[in-house]
Design an enzyme around this catalytic site. Structure first.
Site, PDB file in Angstrom:
ATOM      1  N   ASP A   1       0.865  -1.185   0.000  1.00 28.79           N
ATOM      2  CA  ASP A   1       0.000   0.000   0.000  1.00 28.79           C
ATOM      3  C   ASP A   1       0.895   1.227   0.000  1.00 28.79           C
ATOM      4  OD1 ASP A   1      -2.148  -1.651   0.118  1.00 28.79           O
ATOM      5  OD2 ASP A   1      -2.626  -1.278   2.218  1.00 28.79           O
TER       6      ASP A   1
ATOM      7  N   ASP B   1     -14.119  -5.848  -5.334  1.00 31.21           N
ATOM      8  CA  ASP B   1     -14.215  -5.995  -3.881  1.00 31.21           C
ATOM      9  C   ASP B   1     -15.607  -6.541  -3.587  1.00 31.21           C
ATOM     10  OD1 ASP B   1     -11.725  -4.859  -3.680  1.00 31.21           O
ATOM     11  OD2 ASP B   1     -12.442  -2.859  -3.125  1.00 31.21           O
TER      12      ASP B   1
END
Lengths: 252, 213
Positions: free
Chosen positions: A11, A130
């Site tokens: 990330d 997602d």
């Protein structure tokens, strides 16, 4: 024979790694390039950067990170987060990314996936989904980190993204993400069996056996994990050794 | 020696350039790597690299969009017979015809056409994406030192179906053999991405820089 892939994900926020590897002696543990080089040397099959930079002004830091990574790591790099236009994709590819992942922008306008695939080729368009369970054998697509429902069935959506020319599906279970309790195997298998595209399983990895399950039971052809690698719980080599011990073809 | 990497609007130029720079640094003779779309530079280069990321038709249009570029490639590769390496779609563009989305004429340097990968085993995913073993089919200098078990990174949904098996240098197995490295005279191509294939890929690039066809 084609090998199953192990993909560590980093990330990146404002050009810095969030939750970086803290078990190796890196000069700058917050530098995504240093971390990418570490994973490269460890035998990762690909790298994934997920940009979580909130402001558009700091977006340039991402291009810089991708460019510097491409100078040092001669391995495939996928970059996702905030990819909304054909120009965003072009800039990432020119900086050195090999694939870009598209998530929210595809939900807002599915034609974007088709345009991107036509322009750059399906091989560099990763469609990120997602998903959250909303009933038995039923999963729905969510956005905004799992907070916002879309009403779209995840399996049907994967098929549609495949029709639009996506080259790969990055499937994250928002129920499992961050739990270390393993992939949502029924979800992974439902999507992987429904599309001809490669599916990357993501969300929930806590042990090496979870990686095995994602491929063997979930029918994914790649597994993505963040924290088990970042925090040094396991090394890439250990992950591959476990997969190999379970007769899953990997590049050792 | 001057190596040019042809810039025709296709992606991943930077990673290709960086990999060639790395390999060039290890070359015995001083080697400069230049990314350019300038026809005069390409026409008189010592080696020409055509990278490729994208769809066949789009890349073909990209080549045609630069005035004088195709003539320069023809001059360097066909007339002056300089070593040429096409990568991925850059290799596919050498075919007579490509059939991705629409039928489009290629450069026609190597006989054959670019067609969808259609493995008999329906469980095999398309695109062919990831690390696969490269198996040598000839003792071509480009694959020197790439022994059995060498992996390379592939990502493609279409493959080069050669008309002449003599042009085949190496294959990858994906429900059947796919052309992984092809070569004819001074012209060569890799379906995989050597610039993304870590040590094995850099080895092939070093071999290319030392190649005297």
């Amino acid at each position: 024979m084609l090998k199953m892939r192990v993909i560590p994900c980093l990330d990146v926020k404002d050009g810095r790694v969030v939750k970086g590897i803290n078990f190796v002696d890196l000069v700058d543990a917050g530098d995504p390039v240093a971390q990418a080089q570490f994973y490269d040397s460890e035998g990762a099959d690909e790298l994934c950067f997920l940009d979580i930079t909130a402001s558009a002004e700091n977006r340039d830091t991402l291009y810089d990170v991708v460019g510097r990574t491409a100078e040092k790591c001669f391995m495939p790099l996928t970059v996702g987060g905030g990819v909304r236009t054909v120009e965003d994709i072009r800039r990432l590819l020119l900086a050195g990314a090999d694939k870009v992942s598209i998530n929210t922008a595809a939900i807002a306008r599915p034609e974007f996936v088709r345009e991107a695939a036509r322009k750059f080729g399906s091989q560099c368009i990763v469609a990120a989904i997602d998903a959250k369970a909303t009933g038995p054998e039923r999963w729905e697509v969510f956005t905004h980190g799992g907070r916002r429902k879309t009403g779209i069935d995840a399996v049907a959506w994967a098929c549609r993204l495949a029709d639009y020319g996506a080259g790969e599906i990055l499937l994250t279970s928002m129920d499992r993400d961050g739990t270390k309790s393993g992939f949502d195997i029924p979800l992974t298998r439902a999507v992987a069996d429904a599309v001809r595209l490669p599916v990357i399983a993501s969300g929930g990895v806590g042990t090496l056996d979870h990686l095995v399950e994602g491929i063997r039971d979930g029918h994914a052809t790649a597994v993505l994990a963040a924290s088990i690698f970042h925090f040094g719980t396991y090394r890439i080599g250990e992950a591959k050794a476990r997969l190999a011990a379970c007769d899953i073809p990997v590049r050792l | 020696m001057r190596v040019v990497i042809v810039d025709y609007g296709s992606g991943n130029l930077r990673s290709a350039a960086k990999a060639f720079e790395r390999a060039a640094a290890e070359n015995e003779i001083p080697t400069d790597v230049e990314v350019t779309s300038a026809p005069e530079t390409i026409a008189f280069a010592d080696c020409v690299v055509l990278p490729g990321v994208g769809a066949f038709a789009d890349c073909r249009r990209g080549l045609l969009a630069v005035p004088g570029l195709e003539a320069a490639l023809h001059e360097a590769v066909v007339m002056r017979a300089r070593p040429f390496l096409g990568i991925c779609v850059g290799m596919q563009l050498m075919a007579e015809i490509g059939r991705e989305f629409e039928a489009v004429e290629g450069l026609g340097w190597i006989a054959g056409e670019v067609v969808p990968i259609e493995p008999a085993d329906r469980s095999l995913k398309i695109p062919h994406m990831g690390w696969n073993e490269v198996e040598r089919k000839s003792a071509h200098p480009l694959v020197a030192g790439l022994g059995s078990g060498v992996h390379a990174y592939f990502v493609h949904s279409y493959h080069f179906r050669l008309a002449d098996p003599a042009d085949l240098v190496a294959t990858a197995d994906y429900g059947g053999p796919l052309a992984a490295v092809i070569a004819r005279d001074n012209i060569a191509g890799t379906q995989f991405h050597p610039e993304k294939s870590q040590e094995g890929g850099l080895r092939l690039i070093r071999n290319f820089l030392r190649w005297h066809p």
